[in-house]
Design an enzyme around this catalytic site. Structure first.
Site, PDB file in Angstrom:
ATOM      1  N   HIS A 446       0.149  12.396  -0.249  1.00 36.74           N
ATOM      2  CA  HIS A 446       0.692  13.851  -0.066  1.00 36.74           C
ATOM      3  C   HIS A 446       1.624  13.856   0.856  1.00 36.74           C
ATOM      4  CE1 HIS A 446       0.467  17.786  -1.319  1.00 36.74           C
ATOM      5  NE2 HIS A 446      -0.844  17.900  -1.409  1.00 36.74           N
ATOM      6  N   ASP A 450       4.314  16.212  -3.692  1.00 37.15           N
ATOM      7  CA  ASP A 450       3.655  17.321  -3.728  1.00 37.15           C
ATOM      8  C   ASP A 450       2.854  17.366  -5.051  1.00 37.15           C
ATOM      9  OD1 ASP A 450       5.823  18.611  -5.789  1.00 37.15           O
ATOM     10  OD2 ASP A 450       7.145  18.361  -3.953  1.00 37.15           O
TER      11      ASP A 450
END
Length: 476
Positions: A446, A450
């Site tokens: 992350h 995304d």
């Protein structure tokens, strides 16, 4: 007689031309102990400590799994000495000298360290020179005990895996023309040489003519699709209850897992799951299985999953990247080296198929067959287990639908594939039909990926598999 060198404290060696004479202390007595003369050249009857060289990938220790020689055996340059296993792969160690094995420094399953002596090899100084630090003392020996072997040919460049392939097929490396950098001999050079010598047919290239499948009347009837679900059977192992706790050191791939997963869990993961309708792909595979079988390749679903992932990575290269330790730079990998997690007796291993972006589905299937065979035998090389850029884990072969896969550093994404199930679904007309459903679970880093990017990649990968004919439009 001319005294050429004095080397031993227990005797004097007189050397002239090729003849060696040894006299005991009882024949010649001296009032003082003989002095040792150190020379840079290695003379006859001396021993070279063959040290374990740096294998690379930061490996500092290995486990000795198999000895190919024993004390007293004669070896030549490039002969296999032993097989060792690091926390990444199995490696075959080959000799740098001609000579006689005088000592093995390790027993099976003992830990050997890089830079430390592996074996002692007695060599002939007239045929080679060793560095001063490699020489150790040896007791005097008679002429009858001395064995001389000539260094054959010139030094060739090849990896241990290539040398082992040549040895298994009785091929002399000096007779093979290397096509790699600095005339290095590659695996393809060995296979091409073998094909010319034996007339063997190598796997066809992408441009090879497609062989039509056998008529239905000649094909082997498929097993009934309605047969009962297989009931899991426990692994039959003798149950021994000793009443005592047992402690064992972590070695090999288990030790590697501790190191890799400890680093992996420092990465902020996020997950994304979806289901794929593989009804059309199941039909396509059934049609292509006989074609692949004629070519000697077992065709599973995994080559399609891998190729579809590669096509998706072309559109979303951030998933085929790596992030540096300082989290300041992203490296987009040119090659799609897609790893496949395998469950073996040695533990979890993740070999990868190199350059999937330029491979056909058949070539991927052929490479998977090779990796699976070597993985089952515990013979995967370092090159097979390193350099991965993206990973797929097929948990469905064991069971289960969803998972939470852990990213394999320095990669940034991984997918876990569940088992294929026949489930009821609705078509566009609202009619219920039997669908071949598979669930997929993605994990991504992350810090640089995304959720929207992961979802778009998954949707593209899904579309290729649900409509396999659409892959033809983007295949290169």
């Amino acid at each position: 007689v001319c005294i050429h060198r004095v080397r031993s404290c227990s005797g004097i060696r007189f050397i002239k031309s090729k003849y060696v004479c040894v006299y005991d202390k009882s024949a010649l007595k001296f009032s003082h102990q003989q002095r040792l003369f150190r020379t840079s050249a290695v003379s006859c009857g001396q021993i070279v400590q063959f040290k374990l060289s740096d294998i690379g990938e930061g490996i500092t220790e290995v486990t000795v799994k198999e000895w190919y020689i024993k004390e007293g055996d004669s070896v030549s340059q490039f002969d296999s000495i032993c097989e060792v296993q690091s926390d990444k792969a199995s490696v075959t160690i080959t000799s740098r000298y001609d000579g006689i094995i005088r000592k093995l420094h390790y027993n099976l399953d003992e830990i050997a360290y890089v830079g430390k002596p592996l074996v002692d090899i007695e060599i002939d100084a007239s045929k080679g020179v060793a560095s001063e630090e490699d020489v150790v003392e040896t007791p005097p020996m008679s002429h009858e005990e001395h064995t001389h072997q000539e260094i054959k040919g010139h030094k060739t460049l090849a990896t241990p895996a290539v040398r082992r392939l040549a040895m298994e097929n009785n091929i002399k490396l000096s007779e093979v023309v290397g096509t790699g950098k600095d005339n290095r001999i590659l695996k393809e050079d060995i296979l091409n040489y073998l094909a010319k010598q034996t007339g063997a047919i190598l796997p066809p290239s992408p441009k090879a003519e497609i062989i039509p499948p056998l008529p239905k009347s000649e094909t082997v009837p498929a097993a009934s699709k309605d047969k009962a679900r297989k009931i899991p059977v426990p692994v039959s192992r003798p149950i021994v209850f000793s009443g005592k706790d047992k402690t064992e050191p972590l070695t090999g791939f288990h030790k590697a897992m501790v190191k890799t997963m400890s680093a992996a869990l420092k990465i902020p993961h996020f997950g994304y799951c979806d289901e794929i309708d593989l009804t059309q792909l199941v039909q396509l595979r059934e049609e292509l299985k006989p074609v692949a079988q004629i070519r000697g390749v077992k065709l599973s679903f995994m080559p399609f999953f891998i190729k579809a992932a590669s096509l998706g990575l072309l559109q979303y290269p951030i998933l085929n990247a790596s992030l540096d330790e300082s989290c300041q730079n992203v490296t987009y990998k040119a090659s799609h080296n897609i790893g496949v997690a395998m469950d073996t007796e040695q533990g979890l291993i993740v070999p990868n198929v190199k350059n999937v972006q330029v491979c056909s589905v058949f070539e991927i299937a052929s490479e998977l067959n090779r990796l699976q065979s070597l993985g089952s035998a515990g013979q995967l090389g370092t090159n097979d287990l390193t350099g991965g850029t993206f990973t797929l884990s097929n948990i469905g072969t064991i069971g289960g639908t969803y998972a939470k896969p852990v990213i394999l550093p320095p990669e940034v994404a991984i997918g876990a594939l569940g088992k294929i199930q026949v489930l009821p679904r609705f078509n566009r007309k609202g009619e219920v039909f039997k669908a071949q459903i598979m669930n997929v679970s993605w994990s991504a880093d992350h810090r640089i990926i995304d959720g929207a990017t992961m979802a778009r990649f998954s949707n593209l990968w899904k579309s290729y598999l649900e409509n396999p004919a659409s892959m033809l439009l983007d295949l290169k």
